[in-house]
Design a protein around this motif. Structure first.
Motif, short mmCIF file in Angstrom:
data_model
loop_
_atom_site.label_atom_id
_atom_site.label_comp_id
_atom_site.label_asym_id
_atom_site.label_seq_id
_atom_site.Cartn_x
_atom_site.Cartn_y
_atom_site.Cartn_z
N LYS A 1 0.86 -0.90 0.05
CA LYS A 1 0.07 -0.21 -0.07
C LYS A 1 0.94 1.30 -0.04
O LYS A 1 2.00 1.15 0.35
N THR A 2 0.31 2.37 -0.34
CA THR A 2 1.08 3.70 -0.30
C THR A 2 0.40 4.33 0.65
O THR A 2 -0.91 4.79 0.97
N LEU B 1 -2.32 9.74 -5.30
CA LEU B 1 -1.41 8.56 -4.90
C LEU B 1 -1.86 7.47 -3.50
O LEU B 1 -1.34 6.58 -3.64
N ARG C 1 3.32 5.46 -9.67
CA ARG C 1 2.18 4.78 -10.23
C ARG C 1 2.53 3.13 -10.81
O ARG C 1 1.93 2.23 -10.37
N ASP D 1 -3.16 5.61 -0.47
CA ASP D 1 -4.18 4.57 -0.02
C ASP D 1 -4.66 5.06 1.26
O ASP D 1 -5.90 4.93 2.06
N LYS E 1 2.91 -3.60 -6.72
CA LYS E 1 2.39 -4.07 -5.41
C LYS E 1 3.64 -3.47 -4.45
O LYS E 1 3.94 -4.31 -3.36
N LYS E 2 4.52 -2.55 -4.97
CA LYS E 2 5.37 -2.17 -3.78
C LYS E 2 4.88 -1.47 -2.63
O LYS E 2 3.56 -0.68 -3.01
N THR E 3 5.68 -1.36 -1.54
CA THR E 3 5.03 -0.56 -0.41
C THR E 3 5.66 0.78 -0.41
O THR E 3 6.99 0.81 -0.56
N GLN F 1 3.21 1.15 -7.81
CA GLN F 1 2.37 0.77 -7.03
C GLN F 1 1.53 -0.55 -7.89
O GLN F 1 0.99 -1.39 -6.90
#
Ligand SMILES: Nc1ncnc2c1ncn2[C@@H]1O[C@H](COP(=O)(O)OP(=O)(O)O)[C@@H](O)[C@H]1O
Ligand SMILES: [Mg+2]
Length: 252
Positions: free
Chosen positions: A32-33, A208, A186, A210, A192-194, A189
């Motif tokens: 998540k971001t 951007l 983006r 979450d 699925k990087k943190t 993201q």
């Protein structure tokens, strides 16, 4: 929420007899971001550095995948340093090295068997990705603040990190350069990087993040999810003044 990738457990950080971060417990979700927002001088960069394991808490603990970062052995620490990359607010490039050397060192440390030509190819690739087009055989002092940010971002991408800590990462960039970095985020993201970032830019936060966490007086205040964020009309006020606790317009 599943297992947090990073967790701050009742963290206190003091320096020069001042409590800079106080009573802070936070969880960062994998993939998540999270945006850390709030007024200047309230502890955002310090929280980010604590989460990145660059500062050791005075009290409390910072856990990475459930392990106390302060108790990690050398190998675990090195693995974490490769997996997690940081863009510092002031870029923090090495003043007495040229840009190529600044970018080559992390590769030499984390991939000691990598051939010189492969290092060069990877450096050329990341420099291109961030949109830096000038000479890379100059020292950081020759660059504008924005250009230094680009190189700092390139350095963060070098080792293909799983976790990114980005501090005021679009500050001093023109719109085109900022947009290029936004597009890169983006992409990360989608992979699925943190990502944990500090920003004052409302557009970036809205687009951007979450999850948004406000930090005021060294403490987390309001924590908002994306849905609450989109509905929240007071976001700019929250960023500027850092309204803590009171979820005005933010609660579902
Ligand atoms: N190592 C340190 N020693 C003393 N004071 C510090 C140190 N690091 C940060 N501070 C102070 O703590 C406060 C919060 O800093 P910082 O985390 O950089 O805030 P922000 O990123 O929100 O602007 C500031 O007043 C800053 O001057
Ligand atoms: Mg800061």
């Amino acid at each position: 929420m599943g297992e947090p990738i990073i967790e701050l457990k009742d963290v206190l950080f003091s320096a020069q007899n001042r409590e800079i971060v106080r009573h802070t417990s936070l969880q960062f979700e994998e993939g998540k971001t999270t945006a850390i927002v709030g007024p200047s001088g309230e502890g955002k960069s310090t929280v980010l550095k604590l989460a990145a394991g660059l500062l050791i808490p005075t009290e409390g603990m910072v856990l990475f995948r459930g392990k106390d970062m302060a108790a990690m052995n050398r190998a675990q620490n090195s693995a974490f340093r490769r997996e997690g990359a940081v863009v510092f607010q002031d870029s923090a490039l090495w003043a007495n090295q040229d840009l190529f050397q600044c970018l080559e060192l992390p590769l030499k440390i984390h991939f000691p068997k990598m051939k010189a030509e492969d290092r060069k190819a990877r450096i050329t690739e990341v420099v291109k990705e961030v949109g830096y087009t000038k000479d890379i055989h100059v020292r950081p002092a020759m660059l504008s603040m924005g250009e230094q940010k680009l190189i700092a971002f390139a350095r963060a991408l070098l080792c293909r990190p799983e976790l990114l800590f980005l501090d005021e990462w679009t500050e001093s960039l023109d719109d085109t350069a900022a947009q290029r970095l936004i597009n890169l985020v983006r992409k990360l993201q989608a992979e699925k990087k943190t990502i944990i970032f500090v920003s004052h830019d409302l557009r970036i936060i809205k687009n951007l993040a979450d999850i948004v966490i406000t930090i005021v007086s060294g403490q987390p205040g309001l924590i908002m999810t994306k849905d609450q964020l989109i509905k929240n009309e007071n976001l700019s006020e929250i960023i500027e003044r850092g309204i803590a606790g009171d979820a005005k317009g933010g609660a579902p």
